[in-house]
Design a protein around this motif. Structure first.
Motif, PDB file in Angstrom:
ATOM      1  N   ARG A 109      54.647  40.048  38.017  1.00  0.00           N
ATOM      2  CA  ARG A 109      54.916  39.047  36.982  1.00  0.00           C
ATOM      3  C   ARG A 109      54.292  39.444  35.646  1.00  0.00           C
ATOM      4  N   LEU A 110      53.102  40.063  35.730  1.00  0.00           N
ATOM      5  CA  LEU A 110      52.368  40.415  34.513  1.00  0.00           C
ATOM      6  C   LEU A 110      52.726  41.812  33.989  1.00  0.00           C
TER       7      LEU A 110
ATOM      8  N   LEU B  23      43.538  32.526  42.624  1.00  0.00           N
ATOM      9  CA  LEU B  23      44.667  33.153  43.320  1.00  0.00           C
ATOM     10  C   LEU B  23      44.245  33.614  44.712  1.00  0.00           C
TER      11      LEU B  23
ATOM     12  N   LEU C 275      44.059  44.481  38.279  1.00  0.00           N
ATOM     13  CA  LEU C 275      44.465  43.280  37.564  1.00  0.00           C
ATOM     14  C   LEU C 275      43.443  42.909  36.493  1.00  0.00           C
TER      15      LEU C 275
ATOM     16  N   GLU D   4      51.722  38.775  41.541  1.00  0.00           N
ATOM     17  CA  GLU D   4      51.155  38.482  40.220  1.00  0.00           C
ATOM     18  C   GLU D   4      51.202  39.714  39.326  1.00  0.00           C
TER      19      GLU D   4
ATOM     20  N   SER E 265      45.677  32.005  48.243  1.00  0.00           N
ATOM     21  CA  SER E 265      46.466  32.841  49.146  1.00  0.00           C
ATOM     22  C   SER E 265      45.812  32.956  50.521  1.00  0.00           C
TER      23      SER E 265
ATOM     24  N   ILE F  62      44.858  38.779  33.006  1.00  0.00           N
ATOM     25  CA  ILE F  62      44.517  37.642  33.861  1.00  0.00           C
ATOM     26  C   ILE F  62      43.005  37.486  33.861  1.00  0.00           C
TER      27      ILE F  62
ATOM     28  N   ALA G   8      49.942  38.158  47.319  1.00  0.00           N
ATOM     29  CA  ALA G   8      49.848  37.313  46.129  1.00  0.00           C
ATOM     30  C   ALA G   8      49.509  38.150  44.892  1.00  0.00           C
ATOM     31  N   MET G   9      48.596  39.126  45.052  1.00  0.00           N
ATOM     32  CA  MET G   9      48.243  39.964  43.909  1.00  0.00           C
ATOM     33  C   MET G   9      49.388  40.890  43.520  1.00  0.00           C
TER      34      MET G   9
END
Length: 352
Positions: A346-347, A268, A254, A343, A272, A260, A339-340
């Protein structure tokens, strides 16, 4: 003793070694010291070499290392250290099996300094403040030595320390220690593949009622032995290692995407982890440390007394503590990784 490493692993300051009877500590001769910490490596291994036995995270955590010949006295064991991800030897730690008095330690340090000086080692001042990556190698007294390599000049680090556990001498290469620190904090080598994270089961948990059986008492002592790579402690460290490596890799991916910020990743992670923790406290496992400290005293006492049944009972309680902490950190890790993963989706960052 086979279980002493367990106590050193979880609370080293609680277990003191017997004091050495003599005041003068033997000093290895110059040739032996050069072999223990040379410009190219330590003992038979070369700095930067991969695949050094015992240098990986699991064995580095559990084992006290391999025995040394009498010529290395007072040091009787050596433990290789390899970089967290790239598995390159960056240092070697030598340990003694007896506590040293401060006067004897100071005399030994002066003698060691006299041997090191002709080789170009420079003793650092008492207020020496080593960079973070060098803390693994620096000691109560630290010497630095500059050597020329194809990549340019680099520093060798040699640190001598004394504690209730005995004396240690750490030797290593500063540049590789920095690589280790960067990898440990998630700055991974370019192209690092997604780590395989096989599930390592927790060995069957026993009850205190089982401790009346001599064979069971002996078995639980065996699975807790830190030298055993298939025992309880090895399994617990392996479980944590696999999970942490995957979390570090996902975080790195990430960050490398540039999509990010580090601050957002930290937020994040804490959010989480807190969501998977009773009371929402991401540091809940640290609140269990006092409970563990209270368990360690009886473990050490039973071990020293040679009381197999009492040792078994105390280890059953400690085993239960480790299992509860593992269950909590597993939930936290799974929540963090979920959670990662969300994310990343999403990214538009691939975790393949």
């Amino acid at each position: 003793m086979r279980l002493r490493g367990l106590c050193l692993l979880v609370a080293p300051a609680l277990i003191a070694q017997p004091a050495r009877a003599q005041e003068t500590i033997p000093l290895p001769d110059a040739a032996v010291i050069e072999q223990m910490c040379s410009s190219v490596g330590a003992l038979q291994y070369t700095f930067g070499e991969t695949g050094v036995p015992g240098g990986d995270r699991l064995l580095r955590t559990l084992s006290k290392g391999f025995p040394l010949p009498a010529s290395a006295a007072p040091f009787d064991h050596a433990k290789p250290w390899s970089t967290e991800w790239s598995d390159r030897l960056f240092g070697m730690e030598y340990t003694t099996s007896a506590k040293e008095t401060e006067d004897a330690f100071s005399e030994f340090a002066r003698g060691l300094g006299d041997v090191l000086a002709p080789k170009g080692w420079e003793l650092q001042p008492e207020d020496f403040d080593p960079p973070l990556y060098m803390l693994t190698l620096a000691g109560d007294q630290t010497w630095l030595r500059s050597i020329d390599t194809e990549q340019g000049p680099i520093q060798l680090v040699l640190g001598l320390s004394n504690s209730p556990l005995g004396m240690t001498l750490a030797c290593g290469r500063g540049d590789l220690a920095e690589v280790h620190a960067r990898e440990a904090f998630g700055d991974l080598p370019p192209g690092t593949p997604r780590p395989k994270a096989p599930e390592v089961p927790i060995p069957a948990l026993l009850s205190e009622a089982d401790c009346g059986k001599p064979d069971v008492a002996a078995e639980i002592a065996r699975v807790f032995a830190t030298e055993s790579t298939d025992g309880f402690m090895a399994s617990m460290v392996a479980r944590t290692t696999y999970r942490d490596r995957l979390t570090s890799w996902m975080t790195w991916k990430l960050e490398q995407s540039g999509k990010i910020s580090t601050e957002a990743l930290i937020d994040l992670g804490f959010a989480s982890i807190g969501s998977a923790t009773p009371g929402g406290d991401p540091f809940a496992q640290f609140g269990m440390i006092q409970e563990m400290l209270e368990l360690l005293g009886p473990v050490a006492q039973a071990e020293e007394a040679g009381d197999a049944a009492a040792l078994c009972r105390t280890l059953v309680q400690l085993q239960d503590w480790f299992a509860r902490v593992d269950a909590l950190t597993l939930k936290q890790t799974e929540a963090s990784q979920a959670a990662m993963t969300a994310e990343a989706a999403r990214l538009g960052v691939s975790f393949d």
